[in-house]
Design a protein around this motif. Structure first.
Motif, PDB file in Angstrom:
ATOM      1  N   GLN A   1       0.781  -1.045  -0.485  1.00 28.61           N
ATOM      2  CA  GLN A   1      -0.165   0.037  -0.475  1.00 28.61           C
ATOM      3  C   GLN A   1       0.879   1.116   0.017  1.00 28.61           C
ATOM      4  O   GLN A   1       2.090   1.170   0.863  1.00 28.61           O
ATOM      5  CB  GLN A   1      -1.330  -0.172   1.349  1.00 28.61           C
ATOM      6  CG  GLN A   1      -2.034  -1.007   1.191  1.00 28.61           C
ATOM      7  CD  GLN A   1      -2.982  -1.267   2.323  1.00 28.61           C
ATOM      8  OE1 GLN A   1      -1.789  -0.760   3.640  1.00 28.61           O
ATOM      9  NE2 GLN A   1      -3.725  -1.175   3.089  1.00 28.61           N
TER      10      GLN A   1
ATOM     11  N   TYR B   1       1.254   4.935   1.403  1.00 30.44           N
ATOM     12  CA  TYR B   1       0.304   6.188   2.081  1.00 30.44           C
ATOM     13  C   TYR B   1       0.461   7.239   1.665  1.00 30.44           C
ATOM     14  O   TYR B   1       1.822   7.408   1.276  1.00 30.44           O
ATOM     15  CB  TYR B   1       0.258   6.251   3.411  1.00 30.44           C
ATOM     16  CG  TYR B   1      -0.099   4.903   3.712  1.00 30.44           C
ATOM     17  CD1 TYR B   1      -1.387   4.980   4.530  1.00 30.44           C
ATOM     18  CD2 TYR B   1       0.167   3.493   3.652  1.00 30.44           C
ATOM     19  CE1 TYR B   1      -1.512   3.623   5.640  1.00 30.44           C
ATOM     20  CE2 TYR B   1      -0.961   3.036   4.323  1.00 30.44           C
ATOM     21  CZ  TYR B   1      -1.256   2.996   5.357  1.00 30.44           C
ATOM     22  OH  TYR B   1      -2.156   1.975   5.759  1.00 30.44           O
TER      23      TYR B   1
ATOM     24  N   PHE C   1      -4.168   7.417  12.119  1.00 36.15           N
ATOM     25  CA  PHE C   1      -4.174   6.107  12.729  1.00 36.15           C
ATOM     26  C   PHE C   1      -3.559   5.812  14.167  1.00 36.15           C
ATOM     27  O   PHE C   1      -2.841   6.491  13.905  1.00 36.15           O
ATOM     28  CB  PHE C   1      -3.397   4.907  11.364  1.00 36.15           C
ATOM     29  CG  PHE C   1      -4.483   4.736  10.331  1.00 36.15           C
ATOM     30  CD1 PHE C   1      -5.160   3.937  10.495  1.00 36.15           C
ATOM     31  CD2 PHE C   1      -3.698   5.558   9.166  1.00 36.15           C
ATOM     32  CE1 PHE C   1      -6.578   4.119   9.251  1.00 36.15           C
ATOM     33  CE2 PHE C   1      -4.751   5.366   8.090  1.00 36.15           C
ATOM     34  CZ  PHE C   1      -5.724   4.311   8.337  1.00 36.15           C
TER      35      PHE C   1
ATOM     36  N   SER D   1      -9.860   2.517  12.964  1.00 37.30           N
ATOM     37  CA  SER D   1     -10.631   1.865  11.703  1.00 37.30           C
ATOM     38  C   SER D   1     -10.103   2.918  10.632  1.00 37.30           C
ATOM     39  O   SER D   1     -10.492   4.275  10.302  1.00 37.30           O
ATOM     40  CB  SER D   1     -11.688   2.404  12.202  1.00 37.30           C
ATOM     41  OG  SER D   1     -12.093   2.345  11.203  1.00 37.30           O
ATOM     42  N   PHE D   2      -9.759   1.832   9.578  1.00 37.03           N
ATOM     43  CA  PHE D   2      -9.473   2.949   8.120  1.00 37.03           C
ATOM     44  C   PHE D   2     -11.165   3.950   7.374  1.00 37.03           C
ATOM     45  O   PHE D   2     -10.847   5.178   7.285  1.00 37.03           O
ATOM     46  CB  PHE D   2      -9.354   2.124   6.752  1.00 37.03           C
ATOM     47  CG  PHE D   2      -9.624   3.007   6.043  1.00 37.03           C
ATOM     48  CD1 PHE D   2      -8.777   3.730   4.982  1.00 37.03           C
ATOM     49  CD2 PHE D   2     -10.724   2.774   4.496  1.00 37.03           C
ATOM     50  CE1 PHE D   2      -9.153   4.398   3.451  1.00 37.03           C
ATOM     51  CE2 PHE D   2     -10.858   3.191   3.525  1.00 37.03           C
ATOM     52  CZ  PHE D   2      -9.748   4.009   3.220  1.00 37.03           C
ATOM     53  N   GLU D   3     -11.644   3.584   7.971  1.00 36.54           N
ATOM     54  CA  GLU D   3     -12.799   3.873   7.098  1.00 36.54           C
ATOM     55  C   GLU D   3     -13.284   4.998   8.500  1.00 36.54           C
ATOM     56  O   GLU D   3     -14.211   5.795   8.285  1.00 36.54           O
ATOM     57  CB  GLU D   3     -14.685   3.067   7.751  1.00 36.54           C
ATOM     58  CG  GLU D   3     -14.302   1.873   6.501  1.00 36.54           C
ATOM     59  CD  GLU D   3     -13.891   0.558   7.078  1.00 36.54           C
ATOM     60  OE1 GLU D   3     -13.461   0.569   7.998  1.00 36.54           O
ATOM     61  OE2 GLU D   3     -13.683   0.101   6.047  1.00 36.54           O
TER      62      GLU D   3
ATOM     63  N   HIS E   1     -11.120   8.110   6.896  1.00 36.97           N
ATOM     64  CA  HIS E   1     -10.990   8.146   6.157  1.00 36.97           C
ATOM     65  C   HIS E   1     -12.484   9.460   6.291  1.00 36.97           C
ATOM     66  O   HIS E   1     -13.197  10.594   5.710  1.00 36.97           O
ATOM     67  CB  HIS E   1     -12.149   7.537   5.408  1.00 36.97           C
ATOM     68  CG  HIS E   1     -12.446   7.764   3.833  1.00 36.97           C
ATOM     69  ND1 HIS E   1     -13.611   7.721   3.866  1.00 36.97           N
ATOM     70  CD2 HIS E   1     -12.240   7.701   2.547  1.00 36.97           C
ATOM     71  CE1 HIS E   1     -14.767   7.609   2.758  1.00 36.97           C
ATOM     72  NE2 HIS E   1     -13.649   7.747   1.715  1.00 36.97           N
TER      73      HIS E   1
ATOM     74  N   LEU F   1      -3.615   8.185   3.933  1.00 36.18           N
ATOM     75  CA  LEU F   1      -3.948   7.157   3.873  1.00 36.18           C
ATOM     76  C   LEU F   1      -3.570   6.357   2.235  1.00 36.18           C
ATOM     77  O   LEU F   1      -3.136   6.872   1.715  1.00 36.18           O
ATOM     78  CB  LEU F   1      -5.302   7.332   3.234  1.00 36.18           C
ATOM     79  CG  LEU F   1      -6.471   8.485   3.971  1.00 36.18           C
ATOM     80  CD1 LEU F   1      -7.653   9.076   4.130  1.00 36.18           C
ATOM     81  CD2 LEU F   1      -7.001   7.499   5.222  1.00 36.18           C
TER      82      LEU F   1
END
Length: 161
Positions: free
Chosen positions: A23, A25, A54, A85-87, A90, A102
């Motif tokens: 990933q 970022y 995070f 939590s990514f959500e 975000h 992100l």
């Protein structure tokens, strides 16, 4: 230090691992943020901005390269919210609580829909490798064996593409 090097250095003898993906970022802001839509924003302008982060974005955490980057670049903004939590991260970035770092590959629709704006640096901040880990000495159920074998087969065939 690249995060995959850290994982290899801390590898446990009983654990088997398989890289799933890498990933990238990068910094983003939501449409309510003052940098949204501006292509002339500099890294120096970001240094004083508040962050949504995070929980593992701290020295010793899985995302510690993000904290190291901010420290090396002289970022002084406060971390105004954090979550595992990514959500949630975000949502907070989209809502304009601060800028956030992100994973790019999850955000193309949000960028296209005008919810998020990509910020400098152009090359992003860090690449983070995601691994599947399992204990090779643990007795697994039939379902666990089928899952692990199927997953590894799928990864092997995907690598060949």
């Amino acid at each position: 230090m690249h995060i995959s090097n850290l994982i290899r250095r801390l590898a446990q003898p009983k654990l088997e691992q398989r890289q799933l993906l890498r990933q990238r970022y990068a910094f983003f802001c939501g449409r309510r943020h003052r940098f949204f839509g501006r292509s002339d924003v500099t890294l120096e302008e970001l240094q004083g901005e508040n962050f949504v982060s995070f929980v593992s974005d701290q020295i010793g955490g899985n995302l510690s390269p993000l904290a190291v980057f901010r420290d090396q670049q002289g970022f002084t903004g406060r971390i105004v919210a954090s979550s595992s939590s990514f959500e949630e991260i975000h949502r907070l970035v989209c809502a304009g609580y601060g800028i956030g770092c992100l994973p790019e590959h999850l955000l193309s629709k949000d960028i296209d829909d005008g919810l998020l704006w990509r910020l400098p640096p152009v090359e992003g901040i860090v690449d983070v490798d995601i691994f599947l880990l399992w204990n090779r000495e643990q007795k697994m159920t039939i379902a666990e064996n089928v899952f692990l074998e199927s997953f590894q087969h799928k990864l092997a065939t995907a690598e060949g593409d």
